[in-house]
Design an enzyme around this catalytic site. Sequence first.
Site, PDB file in Angstrom:
ATOM      1  CG  ASN A 104      -1.818   1.150   1.344  1.00 54.78           C
ATOM      2  OD1 ASN A 104      -1.389   2.284   1.127  1.00 54.78           O
ATOM      3  ND2 ASN A 104      -3.067   0.923   1.680  1.00 54.78           N
ATOM      4  CG  HIS A 127       0.721   6.358   4.772  1.00 61.68           C
ATOM      5  ND1 HIS A 127      -0.149   7.377   5.100  1.00 61.68           N
ATOM      6  CD2 HIS A 127       0.100   5.207   5.111  1.00 61.68           C
ATOM      7  CE1 HIS A 127      -1.248   6.849   5.639  1.00 61.68           C
ATOM      8  NE2 HIS A 127      -1.116   5.542   5.649  1.00 61.68           N
ATOM      9  NE  ARG A 150       7.890  21.482   2.802  1.00 55.85           N
ATOM     10  CZ  ARG A 150       9.185  21.764   2.620  1.00 55.85           C
ATOM     11  NH1 ARG A 150       9.660  21.857   1.420  1.00 55.85           N
ATOM     12  NH2 ARG A 150       9.959  21.946   3.649  1.00 55.85           N
ATOM     13  CG  HIS A 160      -8.147   4.210   1.130  1.00 59.08           C
ATOM     14  ND1 HIS A 160      -8.309   4.090   2.494  1.00 59.08           N
ATOM     15  CD2 HIS A 160      -9.358   4.580   0.653  1.00 59.08           C
ATOM     16  CE1 HIS A 160      -9.556   4.394   2.816  1.00 59.08           C
ATOM     17  NE2 HIS A 160     -10.215   4.698   1.726  1.00 59.08           N
ATOM     18  NE  ARG A 183      -8.440   7.589   4.541  1.00 62.35           N
ATOM     19  CZ  ARG A 183      -9.344   7.304   5.472  1.00 62.35           C
ATOM     20  NH1 ARG A 183     -10.461   7.999   5.553  1.00 62.35           N
ATOM     21  NH2 ARG A 183      -9.125   6.349   6.325  1.00 62.35           N
ATOM     22  NE  ARG A 237      -7.723  11.465   5.447  1.00 61.81           N
ATOM     23  CZ  ARG A 237      -8.278  10.969   6.553  1.00 61.81           C
ATOM     24  NH1 ARG A 237      -7.576  10.184   7.340  1.00 61.81           N
ATOM     25  NH2 ARG A 237      -9.506  11.268   6.885  1.00 61.81           N
ATOM     26  CG  HIS A 238      -3.591   8.934   1.634  1.00 60.13           C
ATOM     27  ND1 HIS A 238      -4.424   8.233   0.808  1.00 60.13           N
ATOM     28  CD2 HIS A 238      -3.845   8.493   2.904  1.00 60.13           C
ATOM     29  CE1 HIS A 238      -5.148   7.405   1.529  1.00 60.13           C
ATOM     30  NE2 HIS A 238      -4.844   7.538   2.812  1.00 60.13           N
ATOM     31  CD  GLU A 244      -7.118  -0.217   1.132  1.00 62.60           C
ATOM     32  OE1 GLU A 244      -7.289   0.805   1.817  1.00 62.60           O
ATOM     33  OE2 GLU A 244      -6.277  -1.065   1.413  1.00 62.60           O
ATOM     34  CB  THR A 267      -5.690   4.957   9.782  1.00 59.26           C
ATOM     35  OG1 THR A 267      -5.536   3.887   8.850  1.00 59.26           O
ATOM     36  CG2 THR A 267      -5.804   4.367  11.188  1.00 59.26           C
ATOM     37  CB  THR A 268      -9.455   2.122   7.431  1.00 62.65           C
ATOM     38  OG1 THR A 268      -9.046   2.860   6.284  1.00 62.65           O
ATOM     39  CG2 THR A 268     -10.810   1.513   7.164  1.00 62.65           C
ATOM     40  CD  GLU A 272      -7.184  -6.113   3.185  1.00 64.74           C
ATOM     41  OE1 GLU A 272      -7.309  -6.271   1.959  1.00 64.74           O
ATOM     42  OE2 GLU A 272      -6.349  -5.384   3.701  1.00 64.74           O
ATOM     43  CG  HIS A 323      -5.409  -1.294   9.585  1.00 64.31           C
ATOM     44  ND1 HIS A 323      -5.787  -0.341   8.668  1.00 64.31           N
ATOM     45  CD2 HIS A 323      -5.131  -0.621  10.714  1.00 64.31           C
ATOM     46  CE1 HIS A 323      -5.771   0.842   9.228  1.00 64.31           C
ATOM     47  NE2 HIS A 323      -5.366   0.708  10.465  1.00 64.31           N
ATOM     48  N   GLY A 380       1.172  -1.284   4.338  1.00 64.67           N
ATOM     49  CA  GLY A 380       1.588   0.009   3.817  1.00 64.67           C
ATOM     50  C   GLY A 380       2.399   0.856   4.768  1.00 64.67           C
ATOM     51  CG  HIS A 381       1.896   3.848   8.653  1.00 61.39           C
ATOM     52  ND1 HIS A 381       2.573   3.603   9.821  1.00 61.39           N
ATOM     53  CD2 HIS A 381       1.861   5.196   8.506  1.00 61.39           C
ATOM     54  CE1 HIS A 381       2.914   4.754  10.365  1.00 61.39           C
ATOM     55  NE2 HIS A 381       2.499   5.733   9.601  1.00 61.39           N
TER      56      HIS A 381
END
Length: 250
Positions: free
Chosen positions: A13, A16, A24, A49, A51, A55-56, A76, A106-107, A157, A200, A222-223
């Site tokens: 994922n 991030h 930035r 994902h 969203r 946001r990302h 996602e 986060t989710t 999942e 997750h 991911g993170h």
Amino acid sequence: MTDFVGRLRLGVNIDHVATLRNARGGMVPEPLRAARIAEAAGADGITAHLREDRRHIGDADIEALAASLSVPLNLEMAATAEMQAIALRHRPHAVCIVPEKREERTTEGGLEVAQDENRLAHFIAPLRDAGCRVSIFIAADQRQIEAAHRICAAVVELHTGAYCDAHDEGRLAERDAELARLREMSAFAHSLGLEVHPGHGLNYDTVQPDAAFPEIVEINIGHYLVGEAIFVGLDASIREMRRLMDAARA
Ligand code: PXP
């Protein structure tokens, strides 16, 4: 019934990478470049994902990923009309339906499928018809798994957040109980013919027990990988995760 012989798949994922870029507001670091490194490091798929608040990952990221990845894209998204239209436009290999709250960091939990069964069944039908493998992100809960099966999802999942939090905070009895529940519910979901993916909050310490469940086909992470990449590079962080997953399965 899913055939689970073969190598466990790692879905990376890259959300991030986009978080860092958006801090930035410019063009770097580029999620597509991260995806290419992930592919070369042994990722079997890329997860992003989109969203509602962007946001990302943004729309242009999905466009670029859908157009140029050589491994499958797992999109996602929340179960909204806007997202359904985007998914139908790009037809990614997989679509994972997640709950989304604007105020969450986060989710936080799994989707409430059992109470929204009719709407979700109608929501995912066109995605299935378009050839997407539909996955539903849920708690490791029998009621939710049965509902995901009834709406004809291909994949569940299972949310590993509670297991990972308990591990990270040293609540070991709780961690072990969460892990036992994940194991039992993975077997249950598999018995219904669902493909099972955990995801997750997983890291090098928490991935192996899940990777060892024979019913698990793919793990999405991911993170932690992106965070670890700051210290060792993305290629190395993914290769180490891959190594741990393979060792757990050996
Ligand atoms: N699977 C799903 C459905 C998710 O929503 C997320 C987080 O976006 C992940 C896996 C990956 O979680 P993490 O970034 O904590 O590894």
